[in-house]
Enzyme design. Structure first.
Site, PDB file in Angstrom:
ATOM      1  N   LYS A  24       0.825  -1.199   0.000  1.00 39.66           N
ATOM      2  CA  LYS A  24       0.000   0.000   0.000  1.00 39.66           C
ATOM      3  C   LYS A  24       0.859   1.249   0.000  1.00 39.66           C
ATOM      4  O   LYS A  24       0.401   2.328  -0.322  1.00 39.66           O
ATOM      5  CB  LYS A  24      -0.979  -0.014   1.167  1.00 39.66           C
ATOM      6  CG  LYS A  24      -0.356  -0.249   2.505  1.00 39.66           C
ATOM      7  CD  LYS A  24      -1.421  -0.442   3.580  1.00 39.66           C
ATOM      8  CE  LYS A  24      -0.807  -1.148   4.777  1.00 39.66           C
ATOM      9  NZ  LYS A  24      -1.740  -1.594   5.764  1.00 39.66           N
ATOM     10  N   ARG A  25       2.117   1.074   0.361  1.00 42.16           N
ATOM     11  CA  ARG A  25       2.990   2.246   0.433  1.00 42.16           C
ATOM     12  C   ARG A  25       3.380   2.746  -0.945  1.00 42.16           C
ATOM     13  O   ARG A  25       3.437   3.924  -1.205  1.00 42.16           O
ATOM     14  CB  ARG A  25       4.227   1.930   1.264  1.00 42.16           C
ATOM     15  CG  ARG A  25       3.865   1.906   2.732  1.00 42.16           C
ATOM     16  CD  ARG A  25       4.963   1.458   3.652  1.00 42.16           C
ATOM     17  NE  ARG A  25       4.340   0.899   4.832  1.00 42.16           N
ATOM     18  CZ  ARG A  25       4.178  -0.396   5.052  1.00 42.16           C
ATOM     19  NH1 ARG A  25       4.604  -1.272   4.171  1.00 42.16           N
ATOM     20  NH2 ARG A  25       3.585  -0.826   6.143  1.00 42.16           N
TER      21      ARG A  25
END
Ligand code: GLU
Length: 498
Positions: free
Chosen positions: A260-261
């Site tokens: 998700k980063r």
């Protein structure tokens, strides 16, 4: 001896929404439980108090339910081994950490961040970069020294596990086989923090034991901690669960893990969502996502790609989990989703697409026209959210400006003729159904000497105000004769005025 029943768990930390990788971990656990008639447990791991997010537990549960992954025991359901939220089990972790202290298998560490930093630097200089174990500052002090620090620094300590200093830790993983760790490379990991909360390692070991978890199936990001986990079980004198480490999912491009980063992109370079709720909001069907997630890094040993969940449960086998990381083939998901949508009954399609239209059009949405248009759009909307733009004309009519009515290689006069002649012809046709309107309109196109695309493009813009719509004559049928004719007439007027 009958084997112990299969009890598996999904143990998310409530730090945010359910990630697609987490969903796959949950799914494989659930499939295994359902296949073997065992239990699937939901446990909330909320011991990292700095990373808690409000509403995360509800969000995680919502996403799991939406995917159809119901749990048998969990925070909301209870069960024989609760509570299922780690912050409510602190007394248990304290008791077992203290037990290890008493046996000398763990020790109190008062080290400040500065002390640790210094120890690290010294280790780095003196041991040629090998720093494992630099944190053992308080492990080998004498009882008198310990008593003195205790008197000076009181309760400001953490409890560290005293890892064996020599030898090997051998672990058998069901996916990776035998894994051997050199104990000299291990550190003394914190089990209980100074805020009184356990770390993941302690809480996981205690809970998996007391919840009688038979198989720990989790992301293989935990493999580096496996020596500690195996040693912890030995220190407690408990049999370790079966370890099943699942390879992480890679980006569609195969480069790097889906995270998700760093927002991933699909095979064509377009960004793709990584959270389950995002797929839900776009109109991916849960059964398509479940089918898709099963196929990543897992194979039934044949070439088929479409499975009902019942079939997947029936055929599930731990041995079919691929030890290599699988990529996230976004185009496959789109294909599968389209297939599942096209296979829905009209009624089911309507039920699922209605919330999207209601959210977009509020009061203006009405069900009858959706019912009528459904057979003509079911195979064209993927994901379901696309219905919002495709059939907007049924709820909101944005008339196209005059210049958009004129197709390529056409002029205003020709366009006006098309609108006039179409209006005249269509007004004579009864009943106003596509099977009755389309053939004479095609004859008209030929009689006028234009191409079908030129005429129908103009008509589409005129009656829907859209460049893309469901098939033209079907759309007019659903709109009804009066509306269709009115919009044609208004378009012609705009053209004349413009
Ligand atoms: N709370 C851990 C996480 O979110 C769970 C890992 C496990 O399944 O043991 O990564």
């Amino acid at each position: 001896m009958t084997p112990a029943p299969v009890r598996v768990r999904f143990a998310p930390s409530p730090t945010g929404f359910l990630h697609i990788g987490g969903a796959r971990t949950a799914l494989l656990n659930w499939l295994f439980a359902r296949h073997s008639g065992g239990s699937f447990i939901l446990r909330i791991e909320d011991t990292d108090r700095n990373r808690l997010t409000a509403g995360a537990v509800e969000g995680l549960m919502d996403a799991l339910r939406w995917l159809g992954l119901e749990w048998d025991e969990g925070p909301d359901k209870g069960g024989p081994h609760g509570p299922y939220v780690q912050s409510e089990r602190k007394a248990l972790y304290h008791a077992w950490a203290n037990g290890l202290l008493e046996q000398g298998k763990a020790y109190k560490c008062w080290a400040t961040p500065e002390e640790l930093q210094r120890a690290r630097e010294i280790a780095q200089k003196s041991r040629g970069g090998k720093i494992a174990g630099y944190e053992r500052i308080y492990r080998f002090i004498s009882d008198a020294e310990r008593a003195q620090v205790q008197a000076e620094r009181g309760d400001a300590y953490v409890i560290r596990f005293a890892m064996p200093l020599e030898g090997e830790t051998v672990v058998h993983d069901r996916v990776r086989g035998k894994i051997v760790f050199d104990n000299a490379d291990q550190s003394d990991t914190v089990l209980l923090k100074s805020d009184g909360f356990p770390t993941y390692h302690l809480a996981m070991a205690v809970d998996d034991h007391f919840m009688q978890i038979s198989h720990v199936m989790r992301s293989d990001e935990w493999v580096p901690s496996l020596a500690l986990h195996q040693q912890l079980y030995e220190a407690f004198g408990w049999p370790a669960p079966e370890w099943v480490h699942l390879p992480v999912i890679l980006n569609p491009t195969g480069k790097g893990k889906l995270s998700k980063r760093k927002p991933p992109v699909d095979e064509k370079g377009n960004p793709i969502p990584v959270m389950v709720h995002e797929y839900r909001e776009l109109g991916y069907l849960p059964e398509a996502l479940v089918n898709f997630l099963t196929n990543i890094g897992y194979s039934f040993g044949d070439d088929r790609e479409v499975f009902t969940v019942e079939e997947t449960i029936g055929r599930f086998d731990l041995r079919r989990i691929n030890p290599a990381s699988g990529t996230f083939p976004m185009q496959k998901l789109i294909w599968l989703n389209g297939k599942y949508i096209a296979d829905l009954t009209d009624e089911d399609f309507i039920t699922r697409v209605t919330p999207f239209l209601q959210a977009a059009y509020g009061e203006r949405f009405e069900a009858a026209s959706l019912h009528a248009i459904t057979p003509f759009i079911k195979e064209r909307v993927n994901p379901l959210m696309q219905a919002v733009a495709l059939i907007k004309f049924l709820y909101v009519y944005d008339p196209s400006p005059a210049e958009e009515l004129i197709m390529k290689k056409m002029d205003a006069a020709q366009t006006s003729t098309i609108l006039e002649r179409s209006h005249a012809l269509l007004s004579t046709i009864e009943p106003f159904v596509h099977t009755a309107t389309e053939p004479p309109m095609r004859d008209l196109v030929e009689a006028l000497g234009f191409k079908p695309g030129q005429v129908f493009g103009t008509l589409r813009q005129a009656v829907t105000g859209q460049l893309v719509s469901p098939p033209l004559f079907e759309s007019m049928e659903v709109m009804g004769k009066a509306t269709s004719l009115q919009r044609l007439a208004e378009a012609q007027a705009r053209l004349a005025a413009g």
